[in-house]
Write an enzyme that holds these catalytic residues in place. Structure first.
Site, PDB file in Angstrom:
ATOM      1  N   GLY A 146       0.525  -1.109  -0.190  1.00 50.91           N
ATOM      2  CA  GLY A 146      -0.192  -0.406   0.112  1.00 50.91           C
ATOM      3  C   GLY A 146       0.715   1.551  -0.140  1.00 50.91           C
ATOM      4  O   GLY A 146       2.219   1.266  -0.304  1.00 50.91           O
ATOM      5  N   LYS A 149      -0.782  -0.247   6.911  1.00 55.48           N
ATOM      6  CA  LYS A 149      -0.023  -1.482   6.734  1.00 55.48           C
ATOM      7  C   LYS A 149       0.642  -2.095   8.369  1.00 55.48           C
ATOM      8  O   LYS A 149       0.415  -3.707   8.081  1.00 55.48           O
ATOM      9  CB  LYS A 149       1.287  -1.340   5.890  1.00 55.48           C
ATOM     10  CG  LYS A 149       0.348  -1.285   4.210  1.00 55.48           C
ATOM     11  CD  LYS A 149       1.608  -1.107   3.648  1.00 55.48           C
ATOM     12  CE  LYS A 149       2.869   0.221   3.941  1.00 55.48           C
ATOM     13  NZ  LYS A 149       2.514   1.065   4.125  1.00 55.48           N
ATOM     14  N   THR A 150       1.323  -1.625   9.011  1.00 53.97           N
ATOM     15  CA  THR A 150       1.650  -2.243   9.912  1.00 53.97           C
ATOM     16  C   THR A 150       1.081  -2.546  11.008  1.00 53.97           C
ATOM     17  O   THR A 150       1.000  -3.198  11.717  1.00 53.97           O
ATOM     18  CB  THR A 150       2.592  -0.753  10.834  1.00 53.97           C
ATOM     19  OG1 THR A 150       3.909  -0.469   9.871  1.00 53.97           O
ATOM     20  CG2 THR A 150       3.575  -1.540  12.273  1.00 53.97           C
ATOM     21  N   GLU A 202       7.795  -2.938   6.213  1.00 58.17           N
ATOM     22  CA  GLU A 202       9.101  -2.318   5.410  1.00 58.17           C
ATOM     23  C   GLU A 202       9.912  -3.175   4.497  1.00 58.17           C
ATOM     24  O   GLU A 202      10.715  -2.640   4.490  1.00 58.17           O
ATOM     25  CB  GLU A 202       9.641  -1.148   6.156  1.00 58.17           C
ATOM     26  CG  GLU A 202       8.710  -0.448   7.261  1.00 58.17           C
ATOM     27  CD  GLU A 202       8.048   0.993   7.186  1.00 58.17           C
ATOM     28  OE1 GLU A 202       8.212   0.799   6.072  1.00 58.17           O
ATOM     29  OE2 GLU A 202       7.707   1.470   7.550  1.00 58.17           O
ATOM     30  N   GLN A 239       9.613  -3.047   1.604  1.00 53.63           N
ATOM     31  CA  GLN A 239      10.208  -2.689   0.165  1.00 53.63           C
ATOM     32  C   GLN A 239      11.774  -2.260   0.314  1.00 53.63           C
ATOM     33  O   GLN A 239      12.375  -2.491  -1.055  1.00 53.63           O
ATOM     34  CB  GLN A 239       9.630  -1.281  -0.006  1.00 53.63           C
ATOM     35  CG  GLN A 239       9.555  -0.195   0.562  1.00 53.63           C
ATOM     36  CD  GLN A 239       9.117  -0.081   2.166  1.00 53.63           C
ATOM     37  OE1 GLN A 239       8.098  -0.605   2.408  1.00 53.63           O
ATOM     38  NE2 GLN A 239       9.185   1.198   2.801  1.00 53.63           N
ATOM     39  N   CYS A 285      -8.117  14.610  -1.781  1.00 58.34           N
ATOM     40  CA  CYS A 285      -9.444  13.881  -2.091  1.00 58.34           C
ATOM     41  C   CYS A 285      -9.641  12.464  -1.866  1.00 58.34           C
ATOM     42  O   CYS A 285      -9.706  12.391  -1.011  1.00 58.34           O
ATOM     43  CB  CYS A 285      -9.585  13.953  -4.121  1.00 58.34           C
ATOM     44  SG  CYS A 285      -8.764  12.429  -4.538  1.00 58.34           S
ATOM     45  N   CYS A 300      -3.274  10.646  -4.951  1.00 59.28           N
ATOM     46  CA  CYS A 300      -3.518  10.102  -6.072  1.00 59.28           C
ATOM     47  C   CYS A 300      -2.987  10.128  -8.043  1.00 59.28           C
ATOM     48  O   CYS A 300      -2.328  11.525  -7.675  1.00 59.28           O
ATOM     49  CB  CYS A 300      -5.423  10.217  -6.677  1.00 59.28           C
ATOM     50  SG  CYS A 300      -5.748  11.713  -6.405  1.00 59.28           S
TER      51      CYS A 300
HETATM   52 ZN   LIG Z   1      -6.281  13.202  -5.366  1.00 66.97          ZN
END
Ligand SMILES: [Zn+2]
Length: 191
Positions: free
Chosen positions: A9, A15-16, A84, A86, A144, A178
């Site tokens: 994510g 996530k944690t 973590e 990644q 948003c 986004c």
């Molecule tokens: Zn947005």
């Protein structure tokens, strides 16, 4: 064999918290969970894994991106969880694959899909290639109501596309964003 999981994510996608809840559930059943995290994640102190929601747990093993795991330490372990992820290397992800396939211990990895430039991290790339189960941990854009897929880097209040990839605990912050808001905030620095 057991499964290798990748739950990915953006920043701020719990996530944690999800990881700590999984560890808690195993422990409630008197099962042994083994928690691995990269050394370089020093946000909350060396070996603490702490969710912004307040739960925390000590890591059982801190690894460098290219560490070699002594598989003997996983004796009697029912589940390995990795925070973590990644930041870990292809070689380390391949060791997780071995733990799941050969040692038959499920390995559940949590991490970011991409860096602030929108490019895959090494560990995440390898997990997309070889994980059995890939699940998105969703969160909403900071600006948003759309789903966030980018991690927008903010330095001194300004959206930014430069600097080091790995700088946890520094003055920068990262916001879940986004695609539309990512582009708008970077005002042409990005396609
Ligand atoms: Zn947005």
């Amino acid at each position: 064999m057991a499964k290798l999981y990748f739950r990915y994510g953006t920043v701020g996608s719990a996530k944690t918290l999800n990881l700590l809840a999984v560890a808690h559930n195993y422990q409630q059943q008197n099962k042994k969970v083994f928690l691995i995290k990269p050394k370089l994640d020093i946000r909350f102190g060396e070996d603490d894994v702490r969710s912004r929601a307040g739960l925390n747990r000590k890591a059982d093993l801190l690894v460098d991106s290219d560490s070699i795991i002594n598989y003997g330490i996983l004796d009697q372990v029912n589940c390995v969880v990795v925070d973590e992820v990644q930041f870990l290397s292809k070689a380390l992800i391949d060791q997780f694959r071995y733990i799941a396939t050969v040692m038959r211990i499920p390995v559940i990895c949590y991490g970011l899909r991409t860096d602030f430039r929108g490019e895959l991290f090494d560990g995440s790339k390898r997990l997309f290639e070889i994980a059995d189960t890939i699940e998105e941990v969703k969160t909403t854009c900071n600006f948003c109501d759309k789903k966030a897929i980018f991690n927008l880097k903010i330095v001194d209040g300004q959206p930014c596309l430069t600097g080091p990839i790995v700088e946890l605990g520094a003055e920068e912050k990262y916001l879940p964003t986004c695609a539309g808001c990512y582009r708008n905030k970077l005002e042409g620095q990005y396609f």
